[in-house]
Design a protein around this motif. Structure first.
Motif, PDB file in Angstrom:
ATOM      1  N   LEU A 383       1.103  -1.093  -0.202  1.00 35.33           N
ATOM      2  CA  LEU A 383      -0.505   0.381  -0.205  1.00 35.33           C
ATOM      3  C   LEU A 383       0.556   1.250  -0.161  1.00 35.33           C
ATOM      4  CD1 LEU A 383      -2.244   1.540   0.212  1.00 35.33           C
ATOM      5  CD2 LEU A 383      -2.338   1.099   2.810  1.00 35.33           C
ATOM      6  N   ASN A 384       2.406   1.372   0.671  1.00 34.65           N
ATOM      7  CA  ASN A 384       2.639   2.087   0.977  1.00 34.65           C
ATOM      8  C   ASN A 384       3.127   2.932  -0.021  1.00 34.65           C
ATOM      9  OD1 ASN A 384       2.144   3.060   4.007  1.00 34.65           O
ATOM     10  ND2 ASN A 384       3.643   1.762   4.655  1.00 34.65           N
ATOM     11  N   ARG A 385       3.804   2.034  -0.948  1.00 31.16           N
ATOM     12  CA  ARG A 385       4.883   1.231  -2.193  1.00 31.16           C
ATOM     13  C   ARG A 385       3.020   1.891  -3.420  1.00 31.16           C
ATOM     14  NH1 ARG A 385       7.141  -3.350  -4.448  1.00 31.16           N
ATOM     15  NH2 ARG A 385       7.609  -2.299  -6.588  1.00 31.16           N
ATOM     16  N   SER A 386       1.869   1.610  -2.998  1.00 33.54           N
ATOM     17  CA  SER A 386       1.045   2.300  -4.144  1.00 33.54           C
ATOM     18  C   SER A 386       1.330   3.967  -4.054  1.00 33.54           C
ATOM     19  CB  SER A 386      -0.162   1.719  -4.034  1.00 33.54           C
ATOM     20  OG  SER A 386       0.032   0.527  -4.463  1.00 33.54           O
ATOM     21  N   VAL A 387       0.484   4.197  -2.839  1.00 37.07           N
ATOM     22  CA  VAL A 387       0.452   5.908  -1.741  1.00 37.07           C
ATOM     23  C   VAL A 387       1.421   6.389  -2.774  1.00 37.07           C
ATOM     24  CG1 VAL A 387      -0.252   6.593  -0.155  1.00 37.07           C
ATOM     25  CG2 VAL A 387      -0.980   5.363  -0.467  1.00 37.07           C
ATOM     26  N   GLU A 388       2.617   6.258  -2.586  1.00 37.28           N
ATOM     27  CA  GLU A 388       3.891   7.320  -2.206  1.00 37.28           C
ATOM     28  C   GLU A 388       4.411   7.136  -4.203  1.00 37.28           C
ATOM     29  OE1 GLU A 388       7.354   4.743  -1.261  1.00 37.28           O
ATOM     30  OE2 GLU A 388       6.602   5.568   0.950  1.00 37.28           O
ATOM     31  N   SER A 389       3.074   6.777  -5.442  1.00 37.38           N
ATOM     32  CA  SER A 389       3.858   6.681  -6.301  1.00 37.38           C
ATOM     33  C   SER A 389       2.610   7.718  -7.289  1.00 37.38           C
ATOM     34  CB  SER A 389       3.463   5.196  -7.195  1.00 37.38           C
ATOM     35  OG  SER A 389       1.722   4.922  -7.232  1.00 37.38           O
TER      36      SER A 389
END
Length: 401
Positions: A383-389
Motif C-alpha cells: 500500500l505504501n508503495r502505491s500511495v507514494e507513487s
C-alpha cells in the motif's frame, strides 16, 4: 445544434427540474451554484453574457447563442435549454404575426403552447387560441396539437414574453459541486466513466484515480484513460477536476504469486485502500466504481461484500443494476464510448481485459480466507508503495488534440 432558421435570438433560457422541489434555503443555494457553473463555462469560452434568475428560469443574454446553447446543454441541473426572444406583452401579437413564417419554415403543421404567470385578463388557453389563429392566417399551416412538426412556446411573465421553439435536452440532476467530492476509480473501459458521469449528475465533483499497470505495454491503457477524461472534463463544468494515477503492477505480481484465483479480489481491495488514502488528501467523502452486479466474477454479491470490507469510506456503485447494453447506450450518449473502445495492448499483443486476470477466478470469496491470504503478504508495504507513487496528471494532458 440545429436552431430554427437564421432567426436572431436574444440569448438562452435554461430550465431546471428537481431543484424546484427543494426547501427554500436549499433551492436558493442550488440555483446560485447552477448560475455560477453556467457563468464559469461561458467565461471559459470567452463569451460576452449577462445571467439572471427569474421565475424558475435561468436567463442568459448573449450574442453567442449557439456556443452558449451547446455549453448550457451540458450543465448538470439543466433540464432543457432554448434560444429565446424577449418581447413585451403589448408587442407579442405583432411579433408572432411578423415572425411565424420564418419560425415555422419547412413545417407542415404547428402548435402554440402558452405558460402564463401573473395577473392577466386572459387564460393560457385563450392566448394559445388567439396566437394560433394569427399563425394559421400568416402561414396557412395545419394545426396539430398532438404531433406538430414545430411548436412555438410562449412563456408570459407579467408583461414579459419569452418565445422559443426548440427544447434542447440537458442532463438534469443537481448542480455539480452541491453534493461533495468523490474518488472515482476509472479504468477507461465502458462502465467506470459512465458511473463517474452519473455521480456528477447527482451533484458530486469527481476526482478520477487510475491504477497503472502496463506490464511492458505501450501505455495504450493510459492513453485510453486520458481520452476518456478529456470527455468527462467537458461535462465537469464549474468545479476543478484533478486527475491522479498510481502504480499498481507490483500489487498484481504479488497477488498472483500467493493466490492466483483470488487476484481480482485482492486487486480491488488494494484499489479501495489507495482510493481511501487519496480521499484523505482531497476531502472526498466516498469511493465510486463502475461495477455491475454479477457482470464479471469479482462482482458477485459474495465478492463485493468481501471487497467492501477494505474501504473505510462508503463505496457507491451507480451502475450496479445496469446490464452491458444499458451501459453502452449511456456511454454513447455522454460521448465516452468510442474512447473506451480504443485498443489496449500488453507488449505487442492486443488484449481484452486485464492481463492479471486469473483463468478461474473465485466467485464466492470468504472474508476470513481473504484476510488470511493478506496476512501472508506485506499489505502495508504494498500500500505504501502505491500511495507514494500517486501523482496528479498535469492539465496539459487533457488539452484537445
Amino acid at each position: 445544434m440545429e436552431m430554427s432558421s437564421e432567426f436572431e435570438w436574444d440569448g438562452v433560457l435554461a430550465a431546471y427540474g428537481e431543484i424546484a422541489i427543494k426547501s427554500d434555503v436549499v433551492r436558493r443555494r442550488f440555483v446560485r451554484k447552477l448560475m455560477s457553473n453556467i457563468a464559469t463555462g461561458l467565461k471559459s469560452l470567452g463569451a460576452e453574457f449577462k445571467i439572471r434568475h427569474k421565475w424558475s428560469r435561468i436567463i442568459i443574454n448573449t450574442p453567442f447563442v449557439g456556443e452558449a446553447l451547446s455549453l448550457v446543454s451540458r450543465i448538470f441541473g439543466v433540464v432543457y435549454a432554448s434560444p429565446f426572444k424577449l418581447v413585451s406583452l403589448s408587442e407579442l401579437k405583432d411579433f408572432i404575426k411578423s415572425s411565424s413564417p420564418k419560425l415555422l419554415e419547412n413545417a407542415e403543421s404547428f402548435a402554440v403552447r402558452v405558460r402564463r404567470t401573473g395577473t392577466h385578463p386572459f387564460t393560457s388557453l385563450d392566448l394559445e387560441r388567439e396566437l394560433g389563429a394569427i399563425v394559421k392566417e400568416e402561414t396557412n399551416l395545419k394545426v396539430s396539437l398532438d404531433n406538430p412538426d414545430k411548436t412555438i412556446f410562449v412563456e408570459v411573465r407579467d408583461d414579459e414574453c419569452y418565445i422559443f421553439m426548440n427544447k434542447f435536452r440537458g442532463p438534469g440532476g443537481l448542480p455539480l459541486g452541491t453534493a461533495g467530492k468523490v474518488i472515482c476509480l476509472i479504468s477507461g473501459g465502458i462502465d467506470s466513466p459512465v458511473a463517474a458521469w452519473l455521480m456528477m449528475r447527482r451533484g458530486c465533483s469527481i476526482i478520477p484515480l487510475f491504477a497503472y499497470f502496463p506490464r511492458g505495454g505501450d501505455e495504450s491503457d493510459l492513453k485510453r484513460f486520458i481520452e476518456v477524461i478529456k470527455i468527462l472534463k467537458k461535462w465537469h463544468i464549474g468545479e476543478e477536476m484533478p486527475v491522479y494515477i498510481y502504480k499498481h503492477e507490483h500489487n498484481l505480481i504479488a497477488f498472483r504469486k500467493i493466490a492466483l484465483k483470488y487476484t481480482c479480489i485482492l486487486c480491488r481491495r488494494m484499489m479501495y485502500r489507495v482510493a481511501n488514502e487519496l480521499a484523505k488528501r482531497t476531502g472526498a467523502k466516498a469511493i465510486v466504481t463502475g461495477e455491475n452486479l454479477a457482470q464479471v466474477a469479482s462482482q458477485t454479491l459474495y465478492n463485493l461484500r468481501v471487497i467492501d470490507q477494505a474501504s473505510e469510506l462508503p463505496v457507491l456503485r451507480p451502475m450496479i443494476g445496469f446490464n452491458k447494453e444499458e451501459s453502452i447506450r449511456l456511454a454513447k450518449k455522454i460521448g465516452t464510448y468510442e474512447a473506451s473502445c480504443m485498443r489496449v495492448t500488453s507488449g505487442c499483443t492486443p488484449i481484452k481485459g486485464c492481463w492479471a486476470r486469473p483463468p478461474k477466478p473465485v466467485t464466492k470469496a470468504e472474508l476470513e480466507e481473504v484476510l488470511e491470504l493478506e496476512s501472508k503478504l506485506n499489505i502495508d508495504d504494498l500500500l505504501n508503495r502505491s500511495v507514494e507513487s500517486i501523482r496528479q496528471l498535469p492539465d496539459s494532458y487533457f488539452k484537445a488534440s
